[in-house]
Scaffold this motif. Structure first.
Motif, PDB file in Angstrom:
ATOM      1  N   ARG A   1       0.858  -1.188   0.000  1.00 22.29           N
ATOM      2  CA  ARG A   1       0.000   0.000   0.000  1.00 22.29           C
ATOM      3  C   ARG A   1       0.887   1.228   0.000  1.00 22.29           C
ATOM      4  O   ARG A   1       1.819   1.331   0.802  1.00 22.29           O
ATOM      5  CB  ARG A   1      -0.905   0.003   1.224  1.00 22.29           C
ATOM      6  CG  ARG A   1      -1.840   1.209   1.300  1.00 22.29           C
ATOM      7  CD  ARG A   1      -2.693   1.158   2.555  1.00 22.29           C
ATOM      8  NE  ARG A   1      -3.589  -0.002   2.525  1.00 22.29           N
ATOM      9  CZ  ARG A   1      -4.329  -0.388   3.575  1.00 22.29           C
ATOM     10  NH1 ARG A   1      -4.239   0.288   4.725  1.00 22.29           N
ATOM     11  NH2 ARG A   1      -5.133  -1.415   3.476  1.00 22.29           N
TER      12      ARG A   1
ATOM     13  N   GLU B   1      -2.493   0.408  -4.369  1.00 17.60           N
ATOM     14  CA  GLU B   1      -2.593  -0.718  -3.433  1.00 17.60           C
ATOM     15  C   GLU B   1      -2.724  -2.017  -4.204  1.00 17.60           C
ATOM     16  O   GLU B   1      -3.379  -2.066  -5.244  1.00 17.60           O
ATOM     17  CB  GLU B   1      -3.794  -0.535  -2.498  1.00 17.60           C
ATOM     18  CG  GLU B   1      -3.893  -1.602  -1.412  1.00 17.60           C
ATOM     19  CD  GLU B   1      -5.020  -1.313  -0.430  1.00 17.60           C
ATOM     20  OE1 GLU B   1      -5.057  -1.966   0.639  1.00 17.60           O
ATOM     21  OE2 GLU B   1      -5.873  -0.437  -0.712  1.00 17.60           O
TER      22      GLU B   1
ATOM     23  N   MET C   1      -4.324  -6.056   2.744  1.00 17.06           N
ATOM     24  CA  MET C   1      -3.573  -5.626   3.920  1.00 17.06           C
ATOM     25  C   MET C   1      -4.400  -5.965   5.160  1.00 17.06           C
ATOM     26  O   MET C   1      -5.492  -5.438   5.362  1.00 17.06           O
ATOM     27  CB  MET C   1      -3.275  -4.133   3.850  1.00 17.06           C
ATOM     28  CG  MET C   1      -2.403  -3.619   4.975  1.00 17.06           C
ATOM     29  SD  MET C   1      -0.661  -4.072   4.795  1.00 17.06           S
ATOM     30  CE  MET C   1      -0.215  -3.150   3.324  1.00 17.06           C
TER      31      MET C   1
ATOM     32  N   ASP D   1      -2.438  -3.978  11.271  1.00 18.22           N
ATOM     33  CA  ASP D   1      -2.712  -2.617  11.745  1.00 18.22           C
ATOM     34  C   ASP D   1      -1.550  -1.732  11.305  1.00 18.22           C
ATOM     35  O   ASP D   1      -0.410  -1.916  11.737  1.00 18.22           O
ATOM     36  CB  ASP D   1      -2.852  -2.612  13.262  1.00 18.22           C
ATOM     37  CG  ASP D   1      -3.197  -1.229  13.801  1.00 18.22           C
ATOM     38  OD1 ASP D   1      -3.448  -0.316  12.985  1.00 18.22           O
ATOM     39  OD2 ASP D   1      -3.204  -1.067  15.040  1.00 18.22           O
ATOM     40  N   THR D   2      -1.832  -0.756  10.455  1.00 19.35           N
ATOM     41  CA  THR D   2      -0.760   0.042   9.841  1.00 19.35           C
ATOM     42  C   THR D   2      -0.535   1.385  10.516  1.00 19.35           C
ATOM     43  O   THR D   2       0.299   2.173  10.059  1.00 19.35           O
ATOM     44  CB  THR D   2      -1.098   0.280   8.362  1.00 19.35           C
ATOM     45  OG1 THR D   2      -2.340   1.006   8.274  1.00 19.35           O
ATOM     46  CG2 THR D   2      -1.220  -1.035   7.613  1.00 19.35           C
TER      47      THR D   2
ATOM     48  N   ALA E   1       3.084   1.875  12.013  1.00 22.98           N
ATOM     49  CA  ALA E   1       4.083   1.876  10.945  1.00 22.98           C
ATOM     50  C   ALA E   1       3.995   3.123  10.098  1.00 22.98           C
ATOM     51  O   ALA E   1       5.009   3.685   9.664  1.00 22.98           O
ATOM     52  CB  ALA E   1       3.900   0.628  10.078  1.00 22.98           C
ATOM     53  N   THR E   2       2.766   3.594   9.856  1.00 25.26           N
ATOM     54  CA  THR E   2       2.589   4.807   9.056  1.00 25.26           C
ATOM     55  C   THR E   2       3.181   6.005   9.770  1.00 25.26           C
ATOM     56  O   THR E   2       3.882   6.840   9.158  1.00 25.26           O
ATOM     57  CB  THR E   2       1.101   5.035   8.775  1.00 25.26           C
ATOM     58  OG1 THR E   2       0.571   3.894   8.082  1.00 25.26           O
ATOM     59  CG2 THR E   2       0.895   6.272   7.936  1.00 25.26           C
TER      60      THR E   2
ATOM     61  N   THR F   1      11.554   0.876   9.026  1.00 24.69           N
ATOM     62  CA  THR F   1      11.442  -0.250   9.966  1.00 24.69           C
ATOM     63  C   THR F   1      12.819  -0.860  10.187  1.00 24.69           C
ATOM     64  O   THR F   1      13.479  -1.290   9.235  1.00 24.69           O
ATOM     65  CB  THR F   1      10.469  -1.300   9.421  1.00 24.69           C
ATOM     66  OG1 THR F   1       9.184  -0.710   9.218  1.00 24.69           O
ATOM     67  CG2 THR F   1      10.350  -2.475  10.388  1.00 24.69           C
TER      68      THR F   1
ATOM     69  N   LEU G   1       5.163  -6.598   8.825  1.00 29.89           N
ATOM     70  CA  LEU G   1       4.841  -5.303   8.199  1.00 29.89           C
ATOM     71  C   LEU G   1       6.068  -4.406   8.232  1.00 29.89           C
ATOM     72  O   LEU G   1       6.670  -4.210   9.291  1.00 29.89           O
ATOM     73  CB  LEU G   1       3.674  -4.637   8.931  1.00 29.89           C
ATOM     74  CG  LEU G   1       3.221  -3.280   8.384  1.00 29.89           C
ATOM     75  CD1 LEU G   1       2.652  -3.441   6.968  1.00 29.89           C
ATOM     76  CD2 LEU G   1       2.181  -2.657   9.311  1.00 29.89           C
TER      77      LEU G   1
ATOM     78  N   ALA H   1       7.582  -0.490   6.874  1.00 28.75           N
ATOM     79  CA  ALA H   1       7.206   0.864   6.425  1.00 28.75           C
ATOM     80  C   ALA H   1       8.459   1.575   5.916  1.00 28.75           C
ATOM     81  O   ALA H   1       9.514   1.512   6.542  1.00 28.75           O
ATOM     82  CB  ALA H   1       6.568   1.650   7.572  1.00 28.75           C
TER      83      ALA H   1
ATOM     84  N   LEU I   1       3.921   0.859   2.557  1.00 34.42           N
ATOM     85  CA  LEU I   1       3.680  -0.179   3.559  1.00 34.42           C
ATOM     86  C   LEU I   1       3.722  -1.532   2.849  1.00 34.42           C
ATOM     87  O   LEU I   1       3.005  -1.750   1.875  1.00 34.42           O
ATOM     88  CB  LEU I   1       2.331   0.022   4.240  1.00 34.42           C
ATOM     89  CG  LEU I   1       2.146   1.352   4.995  1.00 34.42           C
ATOM     90  CD1 LEU I   1       0.723   1.474   5.510  1.00 34.42           C
ATOM     91  CD2 LEU I   1       3.144   1.466   6.143  1.00 34.42           C
TER      92      LEU I   1
ATOM     93  N   GLN J   1       3.382  -5.592   3.545  1.00 31.84           N
ATOM     94  CA  GLN J   1       3.060  -6.730   4.423  1.00 31.84           C
ATOM     95  C   GLN J   1       3.476  -8.012   3.712  1.00 31.84           C
ATOM     96  O   GLN J   1       2.863  -8.428   2.741  1.00 31.84           O
ATOM     97  CB  GLN J   1       1.571  -6.768   4.754  1.00 31.84           C
ATOM     98  CG  GLN J   1       1.188  -7.906   5.691  1.00 31.84           C
ATOM     99  CD  GLN J   1      -0.288  -7.892   6.046  1.00 31.84           C
ATOM    100  OE1 GLN J   1      -0.963  -6.868   5.929  1.00 31.84           O
ATOM    101  NE2 GLN J   1      -0.794  -9.050   6.470  1.00 31.84           N
TER     102      GLN J   1
END
Length: 448
Positions: free
Chosen positions: A79, A90, A94, A97-98, A101-102, A111, A126, A128, A142, A144
């Protein structure tokens, strides 16, 4: 002792194997996780560059096509968000829970670490990655990614470590058992030897072989001690046997000479003469008993010969009748016992006819491998029964009864010689029971 040593050695080995295998497993899990992070971060970085280029060109078609192909190839979800957190492109579903990370990517950080990969999870991770150049952020990528391959690798490595640990543990337990047996072999040999000596096998010796040098020296010293003790006992037995044998002839000659002197004695010396003959007879009986005891202890008595018991006991009826006693024998005519057991019965009957008062009764029974000689005489107290099998023991209340005090001692040695057990028990309401419990196979026939 063997089990304790094996458990101790095995416990130490388990701790050692665990101290090696567990860190190795954790290290590989961390290594595989870091490798997955590096691989997927490279992909996320490439998508971030495409996202930044798409933002500058205001064309996201190339970015969308790229992440679509990536998602189909690796089964991952990608995403791309703008600075306002709107979805620009996208691919894939997904599920994570983003939010955190966002926020991390919008702050300009990527990350740095992933949760450790194990056989049971996590199934996805996940990542980022901020998109943009220098301090100018144009969006967030993002990614995953699935962890199937990583979990498979970790599972295989952990399985190999577990299998290796189990194999090492099995060989270690085997080695521990062999080591424990090697250490305790001299102790086991000494236990076997002491048991054999306690059972009367005075020639039994330990056989030094494998084992710690200290315990082998102990075996050698034990053998030397056993040789010294058995030698002393053998010399003692030889002395008793030789002395008893040599005394028989002088005592016989002395008895004959005393009898020849009887016609020459005055009347006032008759009482002393009779007492002298009685003491001489008692001394001769003592010599005979000492010689019999020495023969039994020297192993001259064997338990192989069987003898019919009923005819032998029948010979005592006249003796008992003459003393006003009743002898009841409740054994079958065909019953046979080892010769030493028959001699023990003779000793028990001889003692009974001495101590049971006139009018008393003595009963002999045989059943279930147990020969019992029970009387209704005065019997012995508990302490006296415990000491009665000792040599030269005489009860204080029987001091005037003729005897050497060796009868029950000889009976006890005869019992040991044929593998039987001799016990002295109280009779009800009074009296004494001499019980001979025959060993396995010692009795040919028993009453039905």
């Amino acid at each position: 002792m063997n089990s304790r040593l094996v458990v101790t050695f095995t416990t130490l080995i388990v701790f050692l194997i665990a101290a090696l295998a567990v860190p190795l497993g954790l290290f590989y899990s961390s290594h595989r996780t870091n490798r997955l992070l590096l691989d997927r971060r490279a992909d996320a970085t490439r998508f971030a560059e495409l996202a930044d280029q798409s933002a500058r060109d205001a064309d996201h078609s190339a970015l969308s096509a790229e992440i679509e192909r990536y998602s189909e190839l690796y089964g991952a979800a990608v995403r791309v968000l703008g600075r306002d957190r709107k979805v620009l492109a996208e691919a894939g579903r997904m599920t994570a829970d983003t939010g955190a990370a966002t926020r991390l990517a919008l702050s300009g950080r990527t990350t740095e670490e992933l949760p450790a990969i194990g056989p049971l999870g996590p199934r996805t991770v996940l990542l980022a990655e901020p998109a943009g150049r220098d301090a100018q952020l144009s969006g967030v990528v993002l990614l995953q990614a699935r962890t199937d391959n990583a979990r498979t690798d970790v599972t295989l490595v952990w399985g190999a470590l577990a299998a290796g640990a189990l194999i090492a543990l099995a060989y270690s337990v085997l080695a521990a058992r062999r080591l424990a047996r090697w250490i305790l072999r001299p102790v086991t040999e000494l236990d076997r030897t002491t048991r054999a000596i306690a059972e009367g096998q005075l020639d039994a010796r330990a056989h030094p072989g494998n084992g710690p040098s200290e315990l082998r020296r102990l075996e050698e010293r034990f053998n030397a001690m056993a040789d010294a003790v058995s030698g002393a006992l053998e010399r003692q037995r030889a002395f008793v046997a030789d002395a008893s044998h040599e005394l028989r002839t002088p005592l016989t000659v002395l008895s004959l000479r005393l009898e020849n002197l009887e016609p020459h004695l005055r009347e006032e010396g008759s009482a002393e003469y009779e007492e002298t003959l009685a003491e001489l007879d008692r001394l001769a009986l003592l010599v005979e008993d000492l010689l019999a005891l020495a023969k039994v202890e020297a192993g001259a008595v064997t338990a192989t010969a069987q003898t019919a018991l009923a005819p032998r006991l029948a010979g005592w009826r006249e003796v008992y009748t003459a003393r006003g006693l009743t002898l009841e024998v409740a054994i079958p005519a065909e019953a046979e016992v080892p010769e030493p057991v028959a001699r023990i019965a003779d000793i028990a009957l001889d003692n009974a006819q001495k101590f049971v008062p006139s009018g008393g009764k003595v009963e002999v029974t045989l059943g279930d491998g147990v020969l019992r000689v029970a009387d209704d005489g005065p019997g012995l107290g508990e302490d006296e029964r415990a000491e009665a099998q000792g040599r030269f023991w005489r009860s204080g209340s029987h001091a005037n009864v003729p005897g050497s005090g060796l009868g029950l001692a000889i009976a006890a040695e005869l019992a040991r010689a044929c593998g039987a057990a001799l016990s002295l028990l109280p009779a009800c309401p009074h009296g004494l029971v001499v019980e001979i419990r025959l060993g396995s196979g010692a009795q040919n026939q028993s009453p039905q």
